[in-house]
Design an enzyme around this catalytic site. Structure first.
Site, PDB file in Angstrom:
ATOM      1  CE1 TYR B 102      35.344  27.208 -10.787  1.00 22.16           C
ATOM      2  CE2 TYR B 102      35.830  28.755  -8.984  1.00 22.16           C
ATOM      3  CZ  TYR B 102      35.033  28.643 -10.300  1.00 22.16           C
ATOM      4  OH  TYR B 102      34.337  29.475 -10.578  1.00 22.16           O
ATOM      5  CE1 TYR B 141      35.406  33.075  -7.551  1.00 22.74           C
ATOM      6  CE2 TYR B 141      33.725  31.373  -7.802  1.00 22.74           C
ATOM      7  CZ  TYR B 141      34.884  32.282  -8.052  1.00 22.74           C
ATOM      8  OH  TYR B 141      34.983  32.470  -9.332  1.00 22.74           O
ATOM      9  NE  ARG B 151      32.857  36.874 -10.476  1.00 19.64           N
ATOM     10  CZ  ARG B 151      32.431  36.053 -11.957  1.00 19.64           C
ATOM     11  NH1 ARG B 151      33.357  35.334 -11.858  1.00 19.64           N
ATOM     12  NH2 ARG B 151      31.646  36.540 -12.468  1.00 19.64           N
ATOM     13  CG  HIS B 154      30.901  32.494 -12.003  1.00 22.51           C
ATOM     14  ND1 HIS B 154      30.348  32.941 -10.377  1.00 22.51           N
ATOM     15  CD2 HIS B 154      31.248  31.982 -12.499  1.00 22.51           C
ATOM     16  CE1 HIS B 154      32.253  32.509 -10.047  1.00 22.51           C
ATOM     17  NE2 HIS B 154      32.630  32.016 -11.001  1.00 22.51           N
ATOM     18  CG  HIS B 156      33.242  30.578 -15.541  1.00 19.70           C
ATOM     19  ND1 HIS B 156      33.877  31.458 -15.903  1.00 19.70           N
ATOM     20  CD2 HIS B 156      33.416  30.137 -14.318  1.00 19.70           C
ATOM     21  CE1 HIS B 156      34.452  31.348 -14.951  1.00 19.70           C
ATOM     22  NE2 HIS B 156      34.278  30.933 -13.813  1.00 19.70           N
TER      23      HIS B 156
HETATM   24 FE   LIG Z   1      34.428  31.449 -11.545  1.00 18.07          FE
END
Ligand SMILES: [Fe+3]
Lengths: 188, 236
Positions: B102, B141, B151, B154, B156
Protein backbone atom coordinates in the site's frame (compact mmCIF):
# COMPACT_ATOMS: atom_id res chain seq x y z
CA UNK A 1 -42.95 -27.04 -0.84
CA UNK A 2 -43.66 -23.36 -1.09
CA UNK A 3 -42.58 -20.68 -3.48
CA UNK A 4 -39.07 -19.43 -2.71
CA UNK A 5 -38.64 -16.04 -1.08
CA UNK A 6 -36.02 -14.91 -3.50
CA UNK A 7 -34.89 -11.80 -1.70
CA UNK A 8 -31.22 -11.00 -1.42
CA UNK A 9 -29.34 -10.53 1.81
CA UNK A 10 -27.10 -7.59 2.60
CA UNK A 11 -23.45 -8.11 1.67
CA UNK A 12 -21.44 -8.98 4.76
CA UNK A 13 -19.25 -6.29 6.26
CA UNK A 14 -15.48 -6.57 6.46
CA UNK A 15 -13.17 -4.38 8.51
CA UNK A 16 -12.06 -1.11 6.96
CA UNK A 17 -8.52 -2.15 7.91
CA UNK A 18 -5.52 0.07 8.65
CA UNK A 19 -5.53 1.79 5.25
CA UNK A 20 -9.09 3.09 5.06
CA UNK A 21 -7.70 6.60 4.60
CA UNK A 22 -6.20 5.65 1.24
CA UNK A 23 -9.71 5.06 -0.06
CA UNK A 24 -11.72 7.65 1.85
CA UNK A 25 -9.35 10.54 2.58
CA UNK A 26 -6.36 10.03 0.26
CA UNK A 27 -5.23 13.67 0.37
CA UNK A 28 -5.13 13.47 4.18
CA UNK A 29 -2.53 10.68 3.97
CA UNK A 30 -0.47 12.33 1.24
CA UNK A 31 -1.93 10.68 -1.86
CA UNK A 32 -2.46 13.87 -3.75
CA UNK A 33 -3.48 14.59 -7.29
CA UNK A 34 -6.11 11.89 -7.75
CA UNK A 35 -9.02 13.83 -6.20
CA UNK A 36 -9.06 17.64 -5.99
CA UNK A 37 -10.00 17.34 -2.34
CA UNK A 38 -11.23 14.72 0.09
CA UNK A 39 -14.98 14.37 0.45
CA UNK A 40 -16.79 15.45 3.60
CA UNK A 41 -14.32 18.10 4.79
CA UNK A 42 -17.21 20.15 6.18
CA UNK A 43 -20.85 19.23 6.73
CA UNK A 44 -22.28 22.65 5.84
CA UNK A 45 -21.23 25.71 3.88
CA UNK A 46 -19.97 28.59 6.02
CA UNK A 47 -23.14 30.60 5.49
CA UNK A 48 -25.56 27.84 6.55
CA UNK A 49 -28.09 29.11 9.10
CA UNK A 50 -27.81 28.08 12.74
CA UNK A 51 -25.49 28.10 15.70
CA UNK A 52 -21.91 27.10 14.87
CA UNK A 53 -20.49 24.52 17.24
CA UNK A 54 -17.24 22.59 17.60
CA UNK A 55 -17.18 19.06 18.98
CA UNK A 56 -13.87 17.52 19.99
CA UNK A 57 -13.33 13.94 21.05
CA UNK A 58 -11.26 10.79 21.04
CA UNK A 59 -12.13 7.15 20.45
CA UNK A 60 -10.61 4.80 23.06
CA UNK A 61 -10.21 1.03 22.89
CA UNK A 62 -10.75 -1.41 25.77
CA UNK A 63 -7.24 -0.77 27.12
CA UNK A 64 -7.80 3.01 27.24
CA UNK A 65 -5.60 3.64 24.21
CA UNK A 66 -6.68 6.32 21.74
CA UNK A 67 -7.42 5.06 18.22
CA UNK A 68 -5.23 6.99 15.82
CA UNK A 69 -6.39 5.19 12.69
CA UNK A 70 -10.14 5.68 13.09
CA UNK A 71 -12.47 7.24 10.54
CA UNK A 72 -15.72 8.76 11.72
CA UNK A 73 -18.61 9.90 9.57
CA UNK A 74 -21.40 12.08 10.88
CA UNK A 75 -24.87 12.72 9.49
CA UNK A 76 -27.27 15.26 10.90
CA UNK A 77 -30.16 17.58 10.26
CA UNK A 78 -29.60 21.29 9.81
CA UNK A 79 -30.71 23.90 12.31
CA UNK A 80 -34.31 23.54 11.06
CA UNK A 81 -34.42 19.77 11.74
CA UNK A 82 -34.51 18.71 8.08
CA UNK A 83 -31.93 16.63 6.19
CA UNK A 84 -30.00 17.54 3.06
CA UNK A 85 -30.06 18.63 0.30
CA UNK A 86 -27.36 16.53 -1.34
CA UNK A 87 -24.55 15.68 1.02
CA UNK A 88 -25.22 18.64 3.33
CA UNK A 89 -25.10 17.48 6.93
CA UNK A 90 -22.53 14.78 6.23
CA UNK A 91 -18.93 15.00 7.42
CA UNK A 92 -15.99 12.63 7.31
CA UNK A 93 -13.35 12.95 10.02
CA UNK A 94 -10.10 11.03 10.22
CA UNK A 95 -8.74 11.28 13.74
CA UNK A 96 -5.39 13.01 14.18
CA UNK A 97 -2.71 10.50 13.20
CA UNK A 98 -0.59 11.42 16.25
CA UNK A 99 -3.11 12.12 19.01
CA UNK A 100 -6.28 10.37 17.87
CA UNK A 101 -8.39 13.47 18.44
CA UNK A 102 -11.19 14.35 16.04
CA UNK A 103 -12.76 17.77 15.58
CA UNK A 104 -16.20 18.41 14.11
CA UNK A 105 -17.05 21.96 13.09
CA UNK A 106 -20.73 22.07 12.30
CA UNK A 107 -24.12 23.64 12.88
CA UNK A 108 -26.12 22.55 15.89
CA UNK A 109 -28.92 20.38 14.53
CA UNK A 110 -32.56 21.12 15.26
CA UNK A 111 -34.98 18.60 16.75
CA UNK A 112 -36.55 16.11 14.32
CA UNK A 113 -40.09 15.32 15.44
CA UNK A 114 -39.91 13.96 18.98
CA UNK A 115 -36.20 13.29 18.61
CA UNK A 116 -34.00 15.72 20.50
CA UNK A 117 -31.18 17.37 18.50
CA UNK A 118 -28.54 14.77 17.72
CA UNK A 119 -25.82 13.82 15.29
CA UNK A 120 -25.50 10.24 14.00
CA UNK A 121 -22.02 8.74 13.95
CA UNK A 122 -20.59 5.80 12.02
CA UNK A 123 -17.17 4.59 13.15
CA UNK A 124 -14.79 2.33 11.22
CA UNK A 125 -11.18 1.27 11.77
CA UNK A 126 -8.85 -1.68 11.82
CA UNK A 127 -10.26 -4.19 14.29
CA UNK A 128 -13.84 -3.00 13.84
CA UNK A 129 -15.59 -5.72 11.86
CA UNK A 130 -18.77 -3.81 11.12
CA UNK A 131 -19.17 -0.04 11.27
CA UNK A 132 -20.36 1.10 14.71
CA UNK A 133 -23.46 3.30 14.86
CA UNK A 134 -23.99 5.70 17.71
CA UNK A 135 -25.43 9.15 18.38
CA UNK A 136 -24.34 12.36 19.99
CA UNK A 137 -26.90 14.43 21.88
CA UNK A 138 -26.07 17.73 23.59
CA UNK A 139 -25.87 18.62 27.26
CA UNK A 140 -28.38 21.34 28.09
CA UNK A 141 -31.07 20.23 25.60
CA UNK A 142 -34.41 18.79 26.68
CA UNK A 143 -34.12 15.02 26.18
CA UNK A 144 -37.27 14.06 28.08
CA UNK A 145 -39.31 13.03 25.01
CA UNK A 146 -36.53 11.47 22.95
CA UNK A 147 -37.67 7.95 21.99
CA UNK A 148 -34.19 6.47 21.70
CA UNK A 149 -32.81 7.81 24.98
CA UNK A 150 -35.98 6.73 26.75
CA UNK A 151 -35.75 3.16 25.54
CA UNK A 152 -32.32 2.59 27.08
CA UNK A 153 -32.75 -0.10 29.67
CA UNK A 154 -29.66 1.00 31.58
CA UNK A 155 -30.24 4.70 32.12
CA UNK A 156 -26.81 5.03 33.74
CA UNK A 157 -25.33 4.57 30.25
CA UNK A 158 -27.31 7.47 28.79
CA UNK A 159 -24.50 9.91 29.51
CA UNK A 160 -22.28 8.13 26.98
CA UNK A 161 -24.53 9.57 24.23
CA UNK A 162 -24.45 13.16 25.49
CA UNK A 163 -21.73 15.60 24.50
CA UNK A 164 -20.48 17.70 27.42
CA UNK A 165 -20.93 21.45 27.06
CA UNK A 166 -17.49 23.04 27.48
CA UNK A 167 -18.69 26.60 26.83
CA UNK A 168 -18.84 29.09 23.97
CA UNK A 169 -20.32 26.64 21.50
CA UNK A 170 -17.79 23.89 22.19
CA UNK A 171 -18.55 20.34 23.25
CA UNK A 172 -16.55 17.27 24.27
CA UNK A 173 -17.62 13.81 23.10
CA UNK A 174 -15.36 10.83 23.80
CA UNK A 175 -16.21 7.36 22.59
CA UNK A 176 -15.24 4.21 24.48
CA UNK A 177 -15.40 1.04 22.43
CA UNK A 178 -15.23 -1.37 25.35
CA UNK A 179 -15.10 -1.66 29.11
CA UNK A 180 -15.85 0.95 31.76
CA UNK A 181 -18.00 3.73 30.37
CA UNK A 182 -18.54 1.82 27.12
CA UNK A 183 -20.47 3.97 24.67
CA UNK A 184 -23.96 2.82 23.76
CA UNK A 185 -23.86 1.49 20.20
CA UNK A 186 -26.98 1.17 18.13
CA UNK A 187 -28.62 -1.20 15.69
CA UNK A 188 -31.13 0.99 13.87
CA UNK B 1 -40.50 3.72 3.87
CA UNK B 2 -38.25 2.04 6.37
CA UNK B 3 -35.01 0.08 6.42
CA UNK B 4 -35.09 -3.67 6.87
CA UNK B 5 -33.32 -4.67 10.06
CA UNK B 6 -29.78 -5.93 9.68
CA UNK B 7 -29.28 -9.68 9.98
CA UNK B 8 -26.33 -9.52 12.34
CA UNK B 9 -25.77 -13.27 12.02
CA UNK B 10 -24.74 -12.74 8.41
CA UNK B 11 -22.03 -10.25 9.43
CA UNK B 12 -18.87 -10.79 11.42
CA UNK B 13 -19.35 -10.38 15.16
CA UNK B 14 -17.52 -7.43 16.74
CA UNK B 15 -15.38 -9.80 18.82
CA UNK B 16 -13.57 -12.29 16.60
CA UNK B 17 -10.39 -13.34 18.45
CA UNK B 18 -8.80 -14.93 15.36
CA UNK B 19 -8.46 -11.32 14.17
CA UNK B 20 -6.47 -9.96 17.09
CA UNK B 21 -7.15 -6.26 16.47
CA UNK B 22 -10.83 -6.89 17.15
CA UNK B 23 -10.18 -8.00 20.72
CA UNK B 24 -9.75 -4.53 22.32
CA UNK B 25 -11.88 -2.74 19.74
CA UNK B 26 -15.12 -4.72 20.07
CA UNK B 27 -18.00 -3.44 22.19
CA UNK B 28 -18.82 -5.98 24.88
CA UNK B 29 -22.36 -4.84 25.61
CA UNK B 30 -25.41 -5.58 23.48
CA UNK B 31 -26.30 -3.13 20.73
CA UNK B 32 -29.45 -1.12 21.38
CA UNK B 33 -31.91 -2.07 18.66
CA UNK B 34 -34.74 0.04 17.40
CA UNK B 35 -36.63 1.12 14.34
CA UNK B 36 -34.70 3.29 11.93
CA UNK B 37 -35.68 6.96 12.16
CA UNK B 38 -35.23 9.87 9.79
CA UNK B 39 -31.58 10.00 10.80
CA UNK B 40 -30.98 6.50 9.39
CA UNK B 41 -33.52 6.60 6.50
CA UNK B 42 -31.92 9.64 4.94
CA UNK B 43 -28.31 10.02 3.92
CA UNK B 44 -25.90 12.06 1.86
CA UNK B 45 -26.31 11.93 -1.91
CA UNK B 46 -23.39 12.63 -4.22
CA UNK B 47 -23.68 14.05 -7.71
CA UNK B 48 -21.52 13.12 -10.65
CA UNK B 49 -19.87 16.54 -10.39
CA UNK B 50 -17.66 15.20 -7.59
CA UNK B 51 -16.10 12.72 -10.03
CA UNK B 52 -13.02 13.38 -12.13
CA UNK B 53 -12.58 11.75 -15.53
CA UNK B 54 -10.12 9.09 -14.33
CA UNK B 55 -11.51 8.49 -10.85
CA UNK B 56 -12.54 4.91 -11.74
CA UNK B 57 -9.32 4.13 -13.61
CA UNK B 58 -6.71 3.13 -11.03
CA UNK B 59 -4.27 2.17 -13.78
CA UNK B 60 -3.93 5.79 -14.88
CA UNK B 61 -5.36 8.04 -12.18
CA UNK B 62 -2.18 8.62 -10.16
CA UNK B 63 0.33 9.92 -12.68
CA UNK B 64 -1.23 9.33 -16.08
CA UNK B 65 1.38 6.64 -16.76
CA UNK B 66 0.17 3.04 -16.45
CA UNK B 67 0.53 1.11 -13.20
CA UNK B 68 2.33 -2.24 -13.27
CA UNK B 69 0.25 -5.40 -12.95
CA UNK B 70 -2.38 -7.64 -14.40
CA UNK B 71 -5.02 -5.39 -15.93
CA UNK B 72 -8.57 -6.11 -14.78
CA UNK B 73 -12.05 -4.67 -15.02
CA UNK B 74 -14.09 -4.91 -11.82
CA UNK B 75 -17.76 -4.38 -12.48
CA UNK B 76 -21.12 -5.25 -11.00
CA UNK B 77 -24.30 -3.78 -9.62
CA UNK B 78 -25.42 -2.32 -6.33
CA UNK B 79 -28.82 -3.74 -5.39
CA UNK B 80 -30.96 -3.72 -2.30
CA UNK B 81 -32.42 -6.76 -0.58
CA UNK B 82 -35.54 -6.49 -2.76
CA UNK B 83 -33.27 -6.87 -5.83
CA UNK B 84 -33.91 -3.25 -6.78
CA UNK B 85 -30.97 -1.44 -8.35
CA UNK B 86 -29.49 1.37 -6.27
CA UNK B 87 -28.67 4.22 -8.66
CA UNK B 88 -26.50 7.13 -7.55
CA UNK B 89 -24.55 5.04 -5.03
CA UNK B 90 -21.04 6.33 -4.35
CA UNK B 91 -18.44 3.55 -4.37
CA UNK B 92 -14.91 4.21 -3.15
CA UNK B 93 -12.25 1.51 -3.45
CA UNK B 94 -8.68 1.10 -2.24
CA UNK B 95 -6.14 -1.64 -2.68
CA UNK B 96 -2.51 -2.71 -2.58
CA UNK B 97 -0.39 -2.59 -5.73
CA UNK B 98 0.52 -5.66 -7.81
CA UNK B 99 3.23 -6.59 -5.30
CA UNK B 100 0.93 -6.36 -2.29
CA UNK B 101 2.16 -2.97 -1.00
CA UNK B 102 0.00 0.00 0.00
CA UNK B 103 1.01 3.59 -0.56
CA UNK B 104 0.92 4.36 3.16
CA UNK B 105 3.63 5.29 5.63
CA UNK B 106 2.58 2.48 7.96
CA UNK B 107 3.06 -0.17 5.27
CA UNK B 108 6.68 -1.31 5.32
CA UNK B 109 6.28 -4.57 3.38
CA UNK B 110 9.37 -5.26 1.27
CA UNK B 111 7.49 -5.29 -2.05
CA UNK B 112 8.28 -1.97 -3.75
CA UNK B 113 5.90 0.91 -4.33
CA UNK B 114 4.83 1.39 -7.93
CA UNK B 115 5.51 5.04 -8.80
CA UNK B 116 2.43 5.05 -11.03
CA UNK B 117 -0.05 3.47 -8.63
CA UNK B 118 -1.89 5.51 -6.00
CA UNK B 119 -4.33 2.84 -4.89
CA UNK B 120 -7.75 4.50 -4.74
CA UNK B 121 -10.66 5.11 -7.05
CA UNK B 122 -14.33 6.01 -6.94
CA UNK B 123 -17.44 6.00 -9.07
CA UNK B 124 -21.21 6.45 -8.86
CA UNK B 125 -23.67 3.78 -9.99
CA UNK B 126 -25.86 4.34 -13.04
CA UNK B 127 -29.64 4.10 -13.27
CA UNK B 128 -29.46 0.29 -13.29
CA UNK B 129 -27.13 0.25 -10.26
CA UNK B 130 -24.13 -0.72 -12.39
CA UNK B 131 -20.55 0.39 -11.92
CA UNK B 132 -17.13 -0.32 -13.39
CA UNK B 133 -13.49 0.14 -12.40
CA UNK B 134 -10.31 -0.45 -14.36
CA UNK B 135 -7.44 -1.47 -12.11
CA UNK B 136 -4.62 -3.95 -11.61
CA UNK B 137 -5.01 -7.16 -9.66
CA UNK B 138 -3.71 -6.44 -6.15
CA UNK B 139 -1.07 -8.73 -4.70
CA UNK B 140 -1.49 -10.84 -1.57
CA UNK B 141 0.47 -9.56 1.42
CA UNK B 142 1.58 -10.73 4.86
CA UNK B 143 0.32 -8.95 7.96
CA UNK B 144 1.08 -9.08 11.65
CA UNK B 145 -1.59 -11.21 13.31
CA UNK B 146 -0.67 -14.87 13.62
CA UNK B 147 2.92 -15.95 12.96
CA UNK B 148 2.39 -16.32 9.20
CA UNK B 149 -0.89 -14.74 8.15
CA UNK B 150 -1.45 -13.48 4.61
CA UNK B 151 -4.28 -11.48 3.18
CA UNK B 152 -5.75 -12.93 -0.01
CA UNK B 153 -5.89 -10.62 -3.01
CA UNK B 154 -8.65 -8.13 -2.20
CA UNK B 155 -10.14 -4.75 -2.97
CA UNK B 156 -11.70 -2.67 -0.19
CA UNK B 157 -15.12 -1.16 -1.00
CA UNK B 158 -16.89 1.68 0.79
CA UNK B 159 -20.54 2.02 -0.27
CA UNK B 160 -23.12 4.78 0.21
CA UNK B 161 -26.69 3.88 -0.67
CA UNK B 162 -29.55 6.31 -0.19
CA UNK B 163 -29.65 6.22 3.58
CA UNK B 164 -27.02 6.51 6.29
CA UNK B 165 -28.32 3.27 7.80
CA UNK B 166 -27.19 1.43 4.65
CA UNK B 167 -23.59 2.52 5.07
CA UNK B 168 -21.26 -0.40 4.43
CA UNK B 169 -17.57 -1.18 4.10
CA UNK B 170 -16.56 -4.57 2.80
CA UNK B 171 -13.89 -6.35 0.74
CA UNK B 172 -13.96 -8.13 -2.60
CA UNK B 173 -11.98 -11.35 -3.04
CA UNK B 174 -11.00 -13.17 -6.24
CA UNK B 175 -12.38 -16.51 -7.37
CA UNK B 176 -9.96 -19.37 -6.84
CA UNK B 177 -7.58 -17.68 -4.39
CA UNK B 178 -6.42 -20.37 -1.92
CA UNK B 179 -5.61 -17.72 0.69
CA UNK B 180 -9.30 -16.81 1.15
CA UNK B 181 -10.04 -19.84 3.31
CA UNK B 182 -6.92 -19.22 5.42
CA UNK B 183 -7.51 -15.53 6.13
CA UNK B 184 -8.41 -14.59 9.72
CA UNK B 185 -10.25 -11.47 8.51
CA UNK B 186 -12.34 -13.45 6.02
CA UNK B 187 -12.97 -15.96 8.79
CA UNK B 188 -14.48 -13.34 11.07
CA UNK B 189 -17.60 -14.20 9.01
CA UNK B 190 -18.91 -17.35 10.65
CA UNK B 191 -20.80 -18.80 7.67
CA UNK B 192 -18.80 -19.90 4.60
CA UNK B 193 -21.80 -19.45 2.29
CA UNK B 194 -21.89 -15.81 3.38
CA UNK B 195 -18.18 -15.46 2.58
CA UNK B 196 -18.95 -16.68 -0.95
CA UNK B 197 -20.96 -13.51 -1.53
CA UNK B 198 -17.71 -11.54 -1.30
CA UNK B 199 -15.86 -13.67 -3.88
CA UNK B 200 -16.00 -12.20 -7.37
CA UNK B 201 -16.07 -14.69 -10.25
CA UNK B 202 -13.97 -14.34 -13.36
CA UNK B 203 -16.28 -12.86 -16.02
CA UNK B 204 -15.02 -13.60 -19.52
CA UNK B 205 -18.07 -11.87 -21.04
CA UNK B 206 -16.54 -8.58 -19.94
CA UNK B 207 -12.87 -9.42 -20.45
CA UNK B 208 -11.36 -7.47 -23.33
CA UNK B 209 -9.32 -9.55 -25.80
CA UNK B 210 -5.60 -8.71 -25.73
CA UNK B 211 -6.31 -6.13 -23.00
CA UNK B 212 -7.71 -7.23 -19.64
CA UNK B 213 -9.62 -9.83 -17.63
CA UNK B 214 -12.83 -9.00 -15.79
CA UNK B 215 -14.37 -9.87 -12.42
CA UNK B 216 -18.00 -9.33 -11.43
CA UNK B 217 -18.83 -8.13 -7.94
CA UNK B 218 -22.40 -7.33 -6.95
CA UNK B 219 -23.08 -5.55 -3.67
CA UNK B 220 -26.34 -5.78 -1.73
CA UNK B 221 -27.43 -3.03 0.66
CA UNK B 222 -30.17 -3.14 3.29
CA UNK B 223 -33.64 -3.06 1.76
CA UNK B 224 -35.94 -0.07 1.91
CA UNK B 225 -39.45 -1.33 2.70
CA UNK B 226 -42.29 0.56 1.07
CA UNK B 227 -45.82 -0.25 2.13
CA UNK B 228 -49.04 1.67 2.49
CA UNK B 229 -49.86 -0.27 5.66
CA UNK B 230 -46.89 0.91 7.61
CA UNK B 231 -47.14 3.09 10.69
CA UNK B 232 -44.85 6.04 10.96
CA UNK B 233 -41.62 5.04 12.70
CA UNK B 234 -41.21 6.32 16.21
CA UNK B 235 -40.02 9.87 16.42
CA UNK B 236 -40.73 10.93 12.87
FE1 LIG C 1 -6.12 -4.54 2.56
Amino acid sequence: MVQPLDYLEESPSQTAGPYVHIGCTPNFVGIEGIYDQDLGLAPFPDDAPGERITVTGTVYDGTGTALRDVLIETWQAGADGTFGPGAQGWCRMPSDLETGEFVLNTVKPGATGKQAPHISLWIVARGINIGLQTRMYFEGDDHSADPLLNRLEHQNRRGTLIARDTGNGTYRFDIRLQGEGETVFLDL
Amino acid sequence: MSLLPRNRNAHPPAYAPGYKSSVPRSPSKALISGVATASEQTGPMFGHEVLGERDNNLILNFTGQPAIGERIIVHGRVLDEYRRPVPGALLEIWQANAGGRYRHKKDSYLAPLDPNFGGCGRTITGEDGSYEFLTIRPGAYPWPNGPNDWRPMHIHFSVFGHSFGQRLITQMYFEGDPLIARCPIVNTIPDKSVVDRLVAPLDMTRALPLDCLAYKFDIVLRGQRQTMFENKPEGM
